[in-house]
Scaffold this motif. Structure first.
Motif, PDB file in Angstrom:
ATOM      1  N   ARG A  89       1.619  -1.112 -15.677  1.00  0.00           N
ATOM      2  CA  ARG A  89       0.560  -0.142 -15.341  1.00  0.00           C
ATOM      3  C   ARG A  89       0.676   0.322 -13.898  1.00  0.00           C
ATOM      4  N   THR A  90       0.944  -0.603 -12.997  1.00  0.00           N
ATOM      5  CA  THR A  90       1.100  -0.235 -11.589  1.00  0.00           C
ATOM      6  C   THR A  90       2.307   0.689 -11.420  1.00  0.00           C
ATOM      7  N   GLY A  91       3.404   0.350 -12.063  1.00  0.00           N
ATOM      8  CA  GLY A  91       4.599   1.193 -11.992  1.00  0.00           C
ATOM      9  C   GLY A  91       4.347   2.584 -12.554  1.00  0.00           C
ATOM     10  N   LEU A  92       3.590   2.665 -13.651  1.00  0.00           N
ATOM     11  CA  LEU A  92       3.270   3.967 -14.234  1.00  0.00           C
ATOM     12  C   LEU A  92       2.344   4.769 -13.319  1.00  0.00           C
ATOM     13  N   LEU A  93       1.444   4.081 -12.636  1.00  0.00           N
ATOM     14  CA  LEU A  93       0.570   4.759 -11.672  1.00  0.00           C
ATOM     15  C   LEU A  93       1.394   5.319 -10.514  1.00  0.00           C
ATOM     16  N   VAL A  94       2.314   4.517  -9.993  1.00  0.00           N
ATOM     17  CA  VAL A  94       3.203   4.980  -8.928  1.00  0.00           C
ATOM     18  C   VAL A  94       4.056   6.148  -9.423  1.00  0.00           C
ATOM     19  N   LEU A  95       4.536   6.054 -10.657  1.00  0.00           N
ATOM     20  CA  LEU A  95       5.305   7.152 -11.241  1.00  0.00           C
ATOM     21  C   LEU A  95       4.461   8.423 -11.305  1.00  0.00           C
ATOM     22  N   GLY A  96       3.211   8.289 -11.717  1.00  0.00           N
ATOM     23  CA  GLY A  96       2.314   9.443 -11.790  1.00  0.00           C
ATOM     24  C   GLY A  96       2.162  10.135 -10.444  1.00  0.00           C
ATOM     25  N   PHE A  97       1.943   9.349  -9.395  1.00  0.00           N
ATOM     26  CA  PHE A  97       1.825   9.926  -8.054  1.00  0.00           C
ATOM     27  C   PHE A  97       3.162  10.490  -7.580  1.00  0.00           C
ATOM     28  N   SER A  98       4.230   9.808  -7.929  1.00  0.00           N
ATOM     29  CA  SER A  98       5.563  10.266  -7.515  1.00  0.00           C
ATOM     30  C   SER A  98       5.949  11.593  -8.156  1.00  0.00           C
ATOM     31  N   LEU A  99       5.385  11.866  -9.321  1.00  0.00           N
ATOM     32  CA  LEU A  99       5.710  13.116 -10.002  1.00  0.00           C
ATOM     33  C   LEU A  99       5.312  14.333  -9.164  1.00  0.00           C
ATOM     34  N   VAL A 100       4.309  14.176  -8.328  1.00  0.00           N
ATOM     35  CA  VAL A 100       3.939  15.274  -7.422  1.00  0.00           C
ATOM     36  C   VAL A 100       5.125  15.606  -6.525  1.00  0.00           C
ATOM     37  N   GLY A 101       5.712  14.583  -5.918  1.00  0.00           N
ATOM     38  CA  GLY A 101       6.870  14.797  -5.057  1.00  0.00           C
ATOM     39  C   GLY A 101       8.105  15.209  -5.825  1.00  0.00           C
ATOM     40  N   ILE A 102       8.251  14.667  -7.032  1.00  0.00           N
ATOM     41  CA  ILE A 102       9.427  14.967  -7.843  1.00  0.00           C
ATOM     42  C   ILE A 102       9.432  16.433  -8.275  1.00  0.00           C
ATOM     43  N   MET A 103       8.270  16.957  -8.618  1.00  0.00           N
ATOM     44  CA  MET A 103       8.170  18.340  -9.098  1.00  0.00           C
ATOM     45  C   MET A 103       7.893  19.351  -7.986  1.00  0.00           C
ATOM     46  N   ALA A 104       7.478  18.874  -6.821  1.00  0.00           N
ATOM     47  CA  ALA A 104       7.099  19.775  -5.725  1.00  0.00           C
ATOM     48  C   ALA A 104       8.166  20.806  -5.351  1.00  0.00           C
ATOM     49  N   PRO A 105       9.458  20.455  -5.360  1.00  0.00           N
ATOM     50  CA  PRO A 105      10.453  21.473  -4.990  1.00  0.00           C
ATOM     51  C   PRO A 105      10.420  22.722  -5.869  1.00  0.00           C
ATOM     52  N   LEU A 106       9.992  22.577  -7.117  1.00  0.00           N
ATOM     53  CA  LEU A 106       9.899  23.749  -7.993  1.00  0.00           C
ATOM     54  C   LEU A 106       8.899  24.766  -7.452  1.00  0.00           C
ATOM     55  N   LEU A 108       7.602  24.517  -3.980  1.00  0.00           N
ATOM     56  CA  LEU A 108       7.832  24.727  -2.547  1.00  0.00           C
ATOM     57  C   LEU A 108       9.094  25.533  -2.238  1.00  0.00           C
ATOM     58  N   PHE A 109      10.145  25.302  -3.020  1.00  0.00           N
ATOM     59  CA  PHE A 109      11.449  25.891  -2.685  1.00  0.00           C
ATOM     60  C   PHE A 109      12.065  26.642  -3.864  1.00  0.00           C
ATOM     61  N   PHE A 110      11.239  27.244  -4.691  1.00  0.00           N
ATOM     62  CA  PHE A 110      11.727  27.889  -5.904  1.00  0.00           C
ATOM     63  C   PHE A 110      12.848  28.879  -5.619  1.00  0.00           C
ATOM     64  N   GLY A 111      12.672  29.726  -4.623  1.00  0.00           N
ATOM     65  CA  GLY A 111      13.679  30.736  -4.298  1.00  0.00           C
ATOM     66  C   GLY A 111      15.003  30.134  -3.875  1.00  0.00           C
ATOM     67  N   ASP A 112      14.952  29.002  -3.184  1.00  0.00           N
ATOM     68  CA  ASP A 112      16.181  28.324  -2.761  1.00  0.00           C
ATOM     69  C   ASP A 112      16.878  27.632  -3.936  1.00  0.00           C
ATOM     70  N   LEU A 113      16.076  27.120  -4.868  1.00  0.00           N
ATOM     71  CA  LEU A 113      16.637  26.405  -6.013  1.00  0.00           C
ATOM     72  C   LEU A 113      17.201  27.361  -7.061  1.00  0.00           C
ATOM     73  N   PHE A 114      16.599  28.549  -7.127  1.00  0.00           N
ATOM     74  CA  PHE A 114      17.007  29.541  -8.128  1.00  0.00           C
ATOM     75  C   PHE A 114      17.304  30.884  -7.448  1.00  0.00           C
ATOM     76  N   PRO A 115      18.391  30.949  -6.680  1.00  0.00           N
ATOM     77  CA  PRO A 115      18.720  32.205  -6.006  1.00  0.00           C
ATOM     78  C   PRO A 115      19.269  33.256  -6.970  1.00  0.00           C
ATOM     79  N   GLY A 116      19.342  32.961  -8.176  1.00  0.00           N
ATOM     80  CA  GLY A 116      19.888  33.783  -9.269  1.00  0.00           C
ATOM     81  C   GLY A 116      20.118  32.838 -10.423  1.00  0.00           C
ATOM     82  N   THR A 117      21.133  32.010 -10.273  1.00  0.00           N
ATOM     83  CA  THR A 117      21.359  30.936 -11.237  1.00  0.00           C
ATOM     84  C   THR A 117      20.895  29.631 -10.590  1.00  0.00           C
ATOM     85  N   PRO A 118      20.533  28.642 -11.398  1.00  0.00           N
ATOM     86  CA  PRO A 118      20.051  27.381 -10.822  1.00  0.00           C
ATOM     87  C   PRO A 118      21.137  26.681 -10.000  1.00  0.00           C
TER      88      PRO A 118
END
Length: 157
Positions: A89-106, A108-118
């Protein structure tokens, strides 16, 4: 024909009992593997993205190598809880919070990640969507197997 149906039912029963545990362990090994890589400078293809993301999310409080080491610790902790089932449960809670950081680049930096092709970094982040979905499946089973009910204590109706 009956023997084939019986064997198919046995396989389906086995999958029903074991598939989510296999998913949990597999997900844990992925997090553990990616986390361990981050302890070695230059070994993770996501290192620069991690630095940039954590620096942005923490407004510069955690930056550079410290951001990568924090991410490595979190990913290894998540991985170990998923592989062992201990403190799940603790690991899943940490995973839940970590998902914010894991998905944030989509976001925060969408244009850099997808300048045309991924870019390679974009592909790295996109695979995290599958990891997040797997985490939801594991969490659903873990929380169902170990329910916490609010208001179900002694003397409650």
């Amino acid at each position: 024909m009956n023997a084939l149906l019986h064997k198919g039912n046995r396989i389906a029963d086995w999958l029903g009992r074991r598939s989510i545990d296999i998913l949990r362990v597999s997900l844990g090994l992925i997090f553990l593997g990616f986390g361990v890589l981050k302890f070695f400078p230059g070994a993770s293809p996501a290192e620069a993205l991690v630095m940039r993301t954590i620096d942005t999310l923490t407004l510069g409080v955690i930056e550079g190598r410290n951001a990568v080491l924090l991410t490595a610790l979190l990913e290894c902790f998540i991985g170990l809880t998923l592989v062992t089932g201990k403190l799940l449960r603790t690991g899943l809670l940490v995973l839940g919070f970590s998902l914010v950081g894991i998905m944030a680049p989509l976001v925060l930096f969408f244009g850099d990640l997808f300048p045309g092709t991924p870019t390679l970094e974009a592909q790295y982040v996109l695979k995290d969507i599958v990891l997040a979905a797997a985490g939801l499946v594991v969490a659903a089973k873990a929380l169902t197997a170990m329910p916490v009910r609010i208001g179900d204590g002694p003397g409650r109706a």
